[in-house]
Write an enzyme that holds these catalytic residues in place. Structure first.
Site, PDB file in Angstrom:
ATOM      1  CG  ASN A 199      -7.949  -1.056   2.531  1.00  0.00           C
ATOM      2  OD1 ASN A 199      -6.890  -1.656   2.738  1.00  0.00           O
ATOM      3  ND2 ASN A 199      -8.088   0.239   2.741  1.00  0.00           N
ATOM      4  CG  HIS A 230      -5.764   7.088  -1.675  1.00  0.00           C
ATOM      5  ND1 HIS A 230      -4.771   7.334  -0.773  1.00  0.00           N
ATOM      6  CD2 HIS A 230      -5.950   5.745  -1.658  1.00  0.00           C
ATOM      7  CE1 HIS A 230      -4.369   6.198  -0.235  1.00  0.00           C
ATOM      8  NE2 HIS A 230      -5.091   5.221  -0.754  1.00  0.00           N
ATOM      9  CD  GLN A 242      -3.389  10.506  -1.283  1.00  0.00           C
ATOM     10  OE1 GLN A 242      -2.944   9.719  -2.077  1.00  0.00           O
ATOM     11  NE2 GLN A 242      -4.226  10.131  -0.349  1.00  0.00           N
ATOM     12  NE  ARG A 274       0.096   5.507   2.097  1.00  0.00           N
ATOM     13  CZ  ARG A 274      -1.024   4.769   2.019  1.00  0.00           C
ATOM     14  NH1 ARG A 274      -1.516   4.418   0.844  1.00  0.00           N
ATOM     15  NH2 ARG A 274      -1.673   4.400   3.105  1.00  0.00           N
TER      16      ARG A 274
HETATM   17  P1  NDP Z   1       1.835  -5.811   3.994  1.00  0.00           P
HETATM   18  O1  NDP Z   1       2.405  -5.334   5.267  1.00  0.00           O
HETATM   19  O2  NDP Z   1       1.032  -7.050   3.954  1.00  0.00           O
HETATM   20  O3  NDP Z   1       3.000  -6.005   2.921  1.00  0.00           O
HETATM   21  C1  NDP Z   1       4.031  -5.131   2.749  1.00  0.00           C
HETATM   22  C2  NDP Z   1       5.154  -5.892   2.091  1.00  0.00           C
HETATM   23  O4  NDP Z   1       6.159  -4.956   1.724  1.00  0.00           O
HETATM   24  C3  NDP Z   1       5.795  -6.906   3.008  1.00  0.00           C
HETATM   25  O5  NDP Z   1       5.852  -8.159   2.338  1.00  0.00           O
HETATM   26  C4  NDP Z   1       7.179  -6.334   3.239  1.00  0.00           C
HETATM   27  O6  NDP Z   1       8.180  -7.292   3.309  1.00  0.00           O
HETATM   28  C5  NDP Z   1       7.384  -5.582   1.949  1.00  0.00           C
HETATM   29  N1  NDP Z   1       8.442  -4.579   2.035  1.00  0.00           N
HETATM   30  C6  NDP Z   1       8.874  -3.873   3.102  1.00  0.00           C
HETATM   31  N2  NDP Z   1       9.897  -3.088   2.745  1.00  0.00           N
HETATM   32  C7  NDP Z   1      10.108  -3.302   1.426  1.00  0.00           C
HETATM   33  C8  NDP Z   1      11.038  -2.783   0.487  1.00  0.00           C
HETATM   34  N3  NDP Z   1      11.963  -1.893   0.853  1.00  0.00           N
HETATM   35  N4  NDP Z   1      10.985  -3.230  -0.783  1.00  0.00           N
HETATM   36  C9  NDP Z   1      10.072  -4.141  -1.152  1.00  0.00           C
HETATM   37  N5  NDP Z   1       9.163  -4.674  -0.296  1.00  0.00           N
HETATM   38  C10 NDP Z   1       9.182  -4.252   0.969  1.00  0.00           C
HETATM   39  O7  NDP Z   1       1.026  -4.572   3.412  1.00  0.00           O
HETATM   40  P2  NDP Z   1      -0.138  -4.558   2.340  1.00  0.00           P
HETATM   41  O8  NDP Z   1       0.211  -5.443   1.210  1.00  0.00           O
HETATM   42  O9  NDP Z   1      -1.457  -4.716   2.996  1.00  0.00           O
HETATM   43  O10 NDP Z   1      -0.043  -3.026   1.903  1.00  0.00           O
HETATM   44  C11 NDP Z   1       1.109  -2.527   1.263  1.00  0.00           C
HETATM   45  C12 NDP Z   1       0.993  -1.017   1.144  1.00  0.00           C
HETATM   46  O11 NDP Z   1      -0.059  -0.685   0.250  1.00  0.00           O
HETATM   47  C13 NDP Z   1       0.631  -0.300   2.453  1.00  0.00           C
HETATM   48  O12 NDP Z   1       1.758  -0.038   3.242  1.00  0.00           O
HETATM   49  C14 NDP Z   1       0.007   0.961   1.956  1.00  0.00           C
HETATM   50  O13 NDP Z   1       1.003   1.946   1.765  1.00  0.00           O
HETATM   51  C15 NDP Z   1      -0.571   0.579   0.604  1.00  0.00           C
HETATM   52  N6  NDP Z   1      -2.041   0.510   0.652  1.00  0.00           N
HETATM   53  C16 NDP Z   1      -2.746   1.311  -0.215  1.00  0.00           C
HETATM   54  C17 NDP Z   1      -4.107   1.321  -0.177  1.00  0.00           C
HETATM   55  C18 NDP Z   1      -4.891   2.158  -1.139  1.00  0.00           C
HETATM   56  O14 NDP Z   1      -6.067   2.442  -0.863  1.00  0.00           O
HETATM   57  N7  NDP Z   1      -4.331   2.557  -2.261  1.00  0.00           N
HETATM   58  C19 NDP Z   1      -4.863   0.535   0.806  1.00  0.00           C
HETATM   59  C20 NDP Z   1      -4.029  -0.379   1.571  1.00  0.00           C
HETATM   60  C21 NDP Z   1      -2.672  -0.324   1.521  1.00  0.00           C
HETATM   61  P3  NDP Z   1       8.471  -8.257   4.548  1.00  0.00           P
HETATM   62  O15 NDP Z   1       7.351  -8.100   5.528  1.00  0.00           O
HETATM   63  O16 NDP Z   1       8.546  -9.589   3.891  1.00  0.00           O
HETATM   64  O17 NDP Z   1       9.768  -7.777   5.076  1.00  0.00           O
END
Ligand code: NDP
Length: 386
Positions: A148, A334, A315, A286
């Site tokens: 998603n 959400h 939630q 989140r």
């Molecule tokens: P990904 O795993 O693709 O991306 C997460 C990114 O966050 C990575 O690039 C990672 O960095 C980075 N990251 C980790 N720690 C930190 C930090 N301390 N500061 C800044 N960046 C950081 O996840 P998605 O993009 O798919 O999803 C992200 C989040 O969105 C999910 O964890 C979830 O909580 C939320 N989400 C919400 C949804 C909704 O319905 N509202 C649905 C799907 C997701 P790197 O790997 O480069 O170290």
């Protein structure tokens, strides 16, 4: 044979099955990074576009599970020791939950779930599971990575435009029979030329940047790991070494980092002091990434011109949650990652993961968060246990 305990959000108050606005959904064959869409074996237990994310939809899993001799319990009753969820937890081999209506798997609940082997997130974001406790107990945690992500990226674009152009209050004037143009436009701007920054440029964050590029904005990002020089050049990105550096210069800030102990309350009063006055903050990642009351103070003081998102804590959010009524908000429940289009992919991915697990075949690494007592696969990149 396994007992599968599945927690989903309640059915529509207007009843199930619903009437659909459209007859089909587009066929998506792959994701932008080359990952393939879920590929479970055999028939899906539903038609793409069906509402399967709620209790009666059962993610379309019943036929498959029961025909293979497994037991499926589906409920939305998830809070408290007398809930259906807690009553079934001690015998459950597999728990399926969704971030939209999370069955929080706390250390206490994991201790109660003596037979639990798999905690499966039907969606993305497994922070409702205490990952440290799951790892210590040898429980595998998996989610349907990328299912998603584009749905959420679209929601971020919608919320960005909605806040900057003052859409929701202006719509309300129209609904109420008014024609208050001056009232509508005193807070309405063009996005063009603004500085937009995302904190985390993972699957969703990068998709947001790509979608905003044609709006002729200046794009910024912070992420622990830099994107490739090719992507930075293609999108003309400005990289920031810290989130603090980004928030000082951006007119719109998108929060897209996963939630784990050290990202909790990343946006507190101290961070808001650094934010450019009149910035907009979008959070579809989140709720707990932001200090609830600091957000309210920031919009009330004018530090933020608006706050929008679809994630809350807990939630479902209580009726008196201040984000429901603070000024200049564009909140939704959400929903961003559970459009009917997204449901097709995460329900199919849930089935794929279940089939692998039950047939003792490897689960794709991109779906793994915790495995073998530690962070694994996607989890090893995106989460920290402390
Ligand atoms: P990904 O795993 O693709 O991306 C997460 C990114 O966050 C990575 O690039 C990672 O960095 C980075 N990251 C980790 N720690 C930190 C930090 N301390 N500061 C800044 N960046 C950081 O996840 P998605 O993009 O798919 O999803 C992200 C989040 O969105 C999910 O964890 C979830 O909580 C939320 N989400 C919400 C949804 C909704 O319905 N509202 C649905 C799907 C997701 P790197 O790997 O480069 O170290």
């Amino acid at each position: 044979m396994a007992k599968v305990l599945c927690v989903l959000y309640p059915d529509p108050v207007t009843g199930y099955p619903p009437k659909y606005a459209r007859d089909d959904i587009p066929v998506i064959k792959g994701y932008p990074n080359g990952q393939t869409v879920p590929s479970p074996e055999g028939e899906l237990g539903f038609k793409p576009g069906d509402l399967v994310g709620c209790v009666s939809g059962e993610l379309g899993l019943r036929k498959y599970l029961e025909s293979h001799g497994h037991e499926l319990v589906v409920t939305s009753d998830k809070e408290g020791v007398d809930s259906t969820f807690e009553r079934h937890l001690p015998d459950a081999d597999i728990v399926i939950s969704q971030p939209f209506w999370p069955a929080y798997l706390t250390p206490e609940r994991i201790a109660k779930a003596k037979k639990l082997k798999l905690a499966l997130t039907a969606g993305i974001g497994s922070d409702h599971v205490d990952l440290k406790a799951a790892a210590a107990r040898g429980v595998t945690v998996a989610e349907v990575t990328f299912s998603n992500s584009i749905s959420v990226a679209e929601h971020v674009v919608m919320m960005t435009l909605s806040l900057v152009r003052n859409y929701l209050p202006s719509h309300q004037f129209a609904v109420n029979g008014g024609w208050n143009i001056a009232d509508c436009v005193t807070r309405s701007y063009d996005l063009e030329g603004m500085h937009f920054g995302t904190i985390a440029a993972g699957r969703i964050g990068l998709a947001v940047l790509r979608r905003l590029k044609p709006f002729d904005v200046h794009l910024h990002y912070y992420d622990p790991h830099r994107l490739s020089p090719q992507i930075e050049a293609e999108l003309n990105l400005t990289y920031h070494e810290t989130p603090q550096s980004l928030v000082k210069v951006c007119d719109v800030i998108n929060l897209q980092t996963p939630l784990y102990p050290s990202t909790e309350h990343m946006f507190d009063d101290r961070m808001f002091e650094l934010v450019k006055r009149g910035a907009y903050l979008i959070n579809t990642a989140r709720g707990k990434l932001c200090d609830r009351d600091a957000v309210v103070r920031a919009v009330e003081s004018g530090r933020l011109a608006g706050y929008a998102g679809d994630v809350w804590y807990p939630q479902p959010a209580p009726v008196d949650h201040p984000w429901r009524r603070m000024p200049y908000e564009g909140m939704t429940p959400h929903i961003s990652g559970t459009s009917l289009s997204a449901q097709h992919r995460y329900a199919a991915g849930t089935l794929e993961i279940l089939q692998c697990f039950l047939d003792r075949k490897p689960i794709r690494p991109e779906y793994l968060i915790v495995d073998g007592g530690n962070l694994a696969g996607t989890g090893a990149g995106s989460y920290k246990l402390d």
